[in-house]
Each structure stands twice: as structure tokens, then as C-alpha cells.
Write a protein that holds these residues in place. Structure first.
Motif, PDB file in Angstrom:
ATOM      1  N   LEU A  96       1.891  20.657 -22.986  1.00 42.02           N
ATOM      2  CA  LEU A  96       1.442  19.678 -23.381  1.00 42.02           C
ATOM      3  C   LEU A  96       2.778  19.487 -22.345  1.00 42.02           C
ATOM      4  O   LEU A  96       2.457  18.257 -21.687  1.00 42.02           O
ATOM      5  N   PRO A  97       3.745  19.548 -22.420  1.00 41.38           N
ATOM      6  CA  PRO A  97       4.387  18.643 -21.919  1.00 41.38           C
ATOM      7  C   PRO A  97       4.825  19.247 -19.495  1.00 41.38           C
ATOM      8  O   PRO A  97       4.862  17.663 -19.737  1.00 41.38           O
ATOM      9  N   GLY A  98       3.694  19.965 -19.429  1.00 39.84           N
ATOM     10  CA  GLY A  98       3.394  19.719 -17.971  1.00 39.84           C
ATOM     11  C   GLY A  98       2.746  18.258 -18.267  1.00 39.84           C
ATOM     12  O   GLY A  98       2.447  17.442 -17.039  1.00 39.84           O
ATOM     13  N   PHE A  99       1.742  18.600 -18.945  1.00 34.51           N
ATOM     14  CA  PHE A  99       0.730  17.242 -18.574  1.00 34.51           C
ATOM     15  C   PHE A  99       1.428  15.838 -19.031  1.00 34.51           C
ATOM     16  O   PHE A  99       0.767  14.391 -18.475  1.00 34.51           O
ATOM     17  N   VAL A 100       2.242  15.467 -19.889  1.00 35.70           N
ATOM     18  CA  VAL A 100       2.904  14.425 -19.811  1.00 35.70           C
ATOM     19  C   VAL A 100       3.979  14.305 -18.730  1.00 35.70           C
ATOM     20  O   VAL A 100       3.805  12.888 -18.578  1.00 35.70           O
ATOM     21  N   ALA A 101       4.241  15.128 -18.094  1.00 33.64           N
ATOM     22  CA  ALA A 101       5.101  14.875 -17.554  1.00 33.64           C
ATOM     23  C   ALA A 101       4.397  14.451 -16.269  1.00 33.64           C
ATOM     24  O   ALA A 101       4.981  13.572 -15.121  1.00 33.64           O
ATOM     25  N   ARG A 102       3.659  14.936 -15.699  1.00 33.52           N
ATOM     26  CA  ARG A 102       3.206  15.230 -14.335  1.00 33.52           C
ATOM     27  C   ARG A 102       1.676  14.165 -15.015  1.00 33.52           C
ATOM     28  O   ARG A 102       0.503  13.608 -14.168  1.00 33.52           O
ATOM     29  N   ALA A 103       1.291  13.640 -15.992  1.00 36.10           N
ATOM     30  CA  ALA A 103       0.255  12.248 -16.219  1.00 36.10           C
ATOM     31  C   ALA A 103      -0.210  11.119 -15.393  1.00 36.10           C
ATOM     32  O   ALA A 103      -1.488  10.541 -14.612  1.00 36.10           O
ATOM     33  N   SER A 104       1.455  10.645 -15.011  1.00 36.31           N
ATOM     34  CA  SER A 104       1.049  10.480 -13.849  1.00 36.31           C
ATOM     35  C   SER A 104       0.364   9.597 -12.154  1.00 36.31           C
ATOM     36  O   SER A 104      -0.208   9.267 -11.629  1.00 36.31           O
ATOM     37  N   GLU A 105       0.435  11.797 -12.064  1.00 37.91           N
ATOM     38  CA  GLU A 105       0.197  11.445 -10.928  1.00 37.91           C
ATOM     39  C   GLU A 105      -1.592  12.432 -11.156  1.00 37.91           C
ATOM     40  O   GLU A 105      -1.776  11.895  -9.945  1.00 37.91           O
ATOM     41  N   ILE A 106      -1.860  12.502 -12.163  1.00 35.58           N
ATOM     42  CA  ILE A 106      -3.232  13.189 -12.619  1.00 35.58           C
ATOM     43  C   ILE A 106      -3.674  11.723 -12.773  1.00 35.58           C
ATOM     44  O   ILE A 106      -5.176  11.752 -11.727  1.00 35.58           O
ATOM     45  N   SER A 107      -3.435  10.496 -12.414  1.00 38.04           N
ATOM     46  CA  SER A 107      -4.274   9.452 -13.130  1.00 38.04           C
ATOM     47  C   SER A 107      -4.664   8.648 -11.507  1.00 38.04           C
ATOM     48  O   SER A 107      -4.969   8.746 -11.245  1.00 38.04           O
ATOM     49  N   ALA A 108      -3.054   8.948 -10.949  1.00 34.20           N
ATOM     50  CA  ALA A 108      -3.444   8.378  -9.364  1.00 34.20           C
ATOM     51  C   ALA A 108      -4.174   9.081  -8.699  1.00 34.20           C
ATOM     52  O   ALA A 108      -4.901   8.524  -7.692  1.00 34.20           O
ATOM     53  N   LYS A 109      -4.712  10.404  -9.327  1.00 31.76           N
ATOM     54  CA  LYS A 109      -6.370  10.996  -8.326  1.00 31.76           C
ATOM     55  C   LYS A 109      -7.427  10.254  -8.766  1.00 31.76           C
ATOM     56  O   LYS A 109      -8.690  10.973  -8.850  1.00 31.76           O
ATOM     57  N   THR A 163      -2.813  25.057 -16.471  1.00 35.01           N
ATOM     58  CA  THR A 163      -1.932  23.444 -15.870  1.00 35.01           C
ATOM     59  C   THR A 163      -1.729  22.525 -15.340  1.00 35.01           C
ATOM     60  O   THR A 163      -2.868  22.477 -15.039  1.00 35.01           O
ATOM     61  N   ALA A 164      -0.641  21.661 -15.919  1.00 33.85           N
ATOM     62  CA  ALA A 164      -1.065  20.322 -14.957  1.00 33.85           C
ATOM     63  C   ALA A 164      -1.462  21.140 -13.467  1.00 33.85           C
ATOM     64  O   ALA A 164      -1.981  20.173 -12.851  1.00 33.85           O
ATOM     65  N   GLU A 165      -0.659  21.251 -12.835  1.00 32.36           N
ATOM     66  CA  GLU A 165      -0.017  22.044 -11.648  1.00 32.36           C
ATOM     67  C   GLU A 165      -1.473  22.317 -11.491  1.00 32.36           C
ATOM     68  O   GLU A 165      -1.936  21.974  -9.859  1.00 32.36           O
ATOM     69  N   VAL A 166      -1.737  23.165 -11.958  1.00 33.13           N
ATOM     70  CA  VAL A 166      -3.291  24.043 -11.427  1.00 33.13           C
ATOM     71  C   VAL A 166      -4.809  22.632 -11.136  1.00 33.13           C
ATOM     72  O   VAL A 166      -4.978  22.881 -10.142  1.00 33.13           O
ATOM     73  N   VAL A 167      -4.981  21.801 -12.083  1.00 34.56           N
ATOM     74  CA  VAL A 167      -5.835  20.996 -12.944  1.00 34.56           C
ATOM     75  C   VAL A 167      -5.477  19.934 -11.105  1.00 34.56           C
ATOM     76  O   VAL A 167      -6.903  19.437 -11.017  1.00 34.56           O
ATOM     77  N   LEU A 168      -4.192  19.430 -11.043  1.00 37.67           N
ATOM     78  CA  LEU A 168      -3.921  18.373  -9.943  1.00 37.67           C
ATOM     79  C   LEU A 168      -4.575  19.487  -8.904  1.00 37.67           C
ATOM     80  O   LEU A 168      -4.858  18.555  -7.965  1.00 37.67           O
ATOM     81  N   THR A 169      -4.607  20.618  -8.177  1.00 38.15           N
ATOM     82  CA  THR A 169      -5.010  21.277  -7.405  1.00 38.15           C
ATOM     83  C   THR A 169      -6.769  20.871  -7.236  1.00 38.15           C
ATOM     84  O   THR A 169      -6.987  21.604  -6.191  1.00 38.15           O
ATOM     85  N   LYS A 170      -7.230  20.974  -8.940  1.00 37.92           N
ATOM     86  CA  LYS A 170      -8.945  20.396  -8.827  1.00 37.92           C
ATOM     87  C   LYS A 170      -9.202  19.295  -8.747  1.00 37.92           C
ATOM     88  O   LYS A 170     -10.319  18.325  -8.822  1.00 37.92           O
ATOM     89  N   LEU A 171      -8.663  17.775  -8.311  1.00 39.35           N
ATOM     90  CA  LEU A 171      -8.993  16.896  -8.321  1.00 39.35           C
ATOM     91  C   LEU A 171      -8.783  16.487  -6.557  1.00 39.35           C
ATOM     92  O   LEU A 171      -8.717  17.047  -6.929  1.00 39.35           O
TER      93      LEU A 171
END
Length: 160
Positions: free
Chosen positions: A54-67, A152-160
Motif C-alpha cells: 500500500l505505501p508504494g501506491f500511495v507514494a507513487r499515486a501522482s506518477e500513476i495518475s500522470a500516466k 508493486t507500484a513500480e511494476v504497474v508504472l512500467t505497464k501503463l
């Protein structure tokens, strides 16, 4: 288990925020339009879920949203009161907390697991997914509950 290209099942769930406000929703409606990142966890307040996932997604929420992601959603087989307390404890922002108290969503997705041997009952496997207009476009499920490398949030970012 649900496969890429399939529609997300439509079952009743509850969203909850860090203030404890709840809202009944249907998964088909929540994920029916736009682009969503969904991650499932076995248990609120468990070590891996609270220390890393959960903390990984909270910390990277803005990066994920920006995609181009409209919503980031965390689902767990817990009641809304537990999910609200967890959201408050973790200072969640940018992530929708979704309570699947009866494991209806986990079972419908085929991501349920039997944690009875650990005193947990039916729970969700740990996974991450991308959903576009109600259709699953990517999912990866961890091999075992403590694992958290594939979702992880980091993996999800590579899939967007």
C-alpha cells in the motif's frame, strides 16, 4: 481466474476513506469507465501490505495518475471499518480503499485464496491489474502471500 480481455465482474462492495466515510458501490460501475489501476492485498494491517504494498501506491499515486489513470484502487477481504482504520493509519491519499468483506469480488475475479491454515479464512491473493472501461488489460498475481515483486507500484508504472 479472470483473463486479459474479460470484463470485470459486477458485485457489491464498499469504498471507505480515512475519515471512515463509506459508500456502497458496484465493481462494474466503479471500473466501468476510464482507466483504473487495481491492486489486491491479502489483509489490511499485515506486515507486507502495510510496510511495502500500500505505501508504494500511495507514494507513487501522482506518477500513476500522470500516466492517464483515473483511479487507483486497493481491495482487501476486510470490512469497511478495518479498511477505514487502515487508510487512516497509513495516511492514504490518492488511493480508493475498497472493502470486499465477503470475498465476493475476490471469488468473482478468481483471485481468492484459502488462508484458513493461517487463521485468515478466504482472502485475496496479492496482485495488480490495469482496467480500461471495465475490461482487464493486464494482471499479475504473486506466487505466495508474502511475495510482492510482481504487483508493486513500480511494476504497474512500467505497464501503463
Amino acid at each position: 481466474m479472470i483473463a486479459v480481455g474479460e470484463k470485470i465482474p459486477d458485485v457489491p462492495l464498499t469504498t471507505v476513506d480515512a475519515e471512515g466515510n463509506t459508500e456502497s458501490v458496484r465493481s462494474g460501475e466503479l471500473f466501468g469507465s476510464g482507466r483504473s489501476v487495481l491492486f489486491g492485498v491479502p489483509a489490511a494491517f499485515s506486515p507486507t501490505c502495510s510496510d511495502a504494498h500500500l505505501p508504494g501506491f500511495v507514494a507513487r499515486a501522482s506518477e500513476i495518475s500522470a500516466k492517464g489513470v483515473d483511479r487507483i484502487v486497493c481491495v482487501s477481504v476486510n470490512d469497511p471499518f478495518v479498511m477505514g482504520a487502515w487508510a487512516k493509519d497509513q495516511q492514504v491519499h490518492g488511493v480508493v480503499m475498497l472493502a470486499d468483506g465477503s470475498a465476493l469480488f475476490a471469488k468473482a475475479m478468481g483471485t481468492d485464496m484459502d488462508g484458513t491454515d493461517f487463521g485468515l479464512g478466504i482472502r485475496s491473493q496479492r496482485y495488480a491489474a490495469v482496467i480500461e472501461d471495465g475490461t482487464l488489460t493486464w494482471i499479475d498475481v504473486e506466487d505466495a502471500p508474502p511475495d510482492h515483486e510482481k504487483s508493486t507500484a513500480e511494476v504497474v508504472l512500467t505497464k501503463l
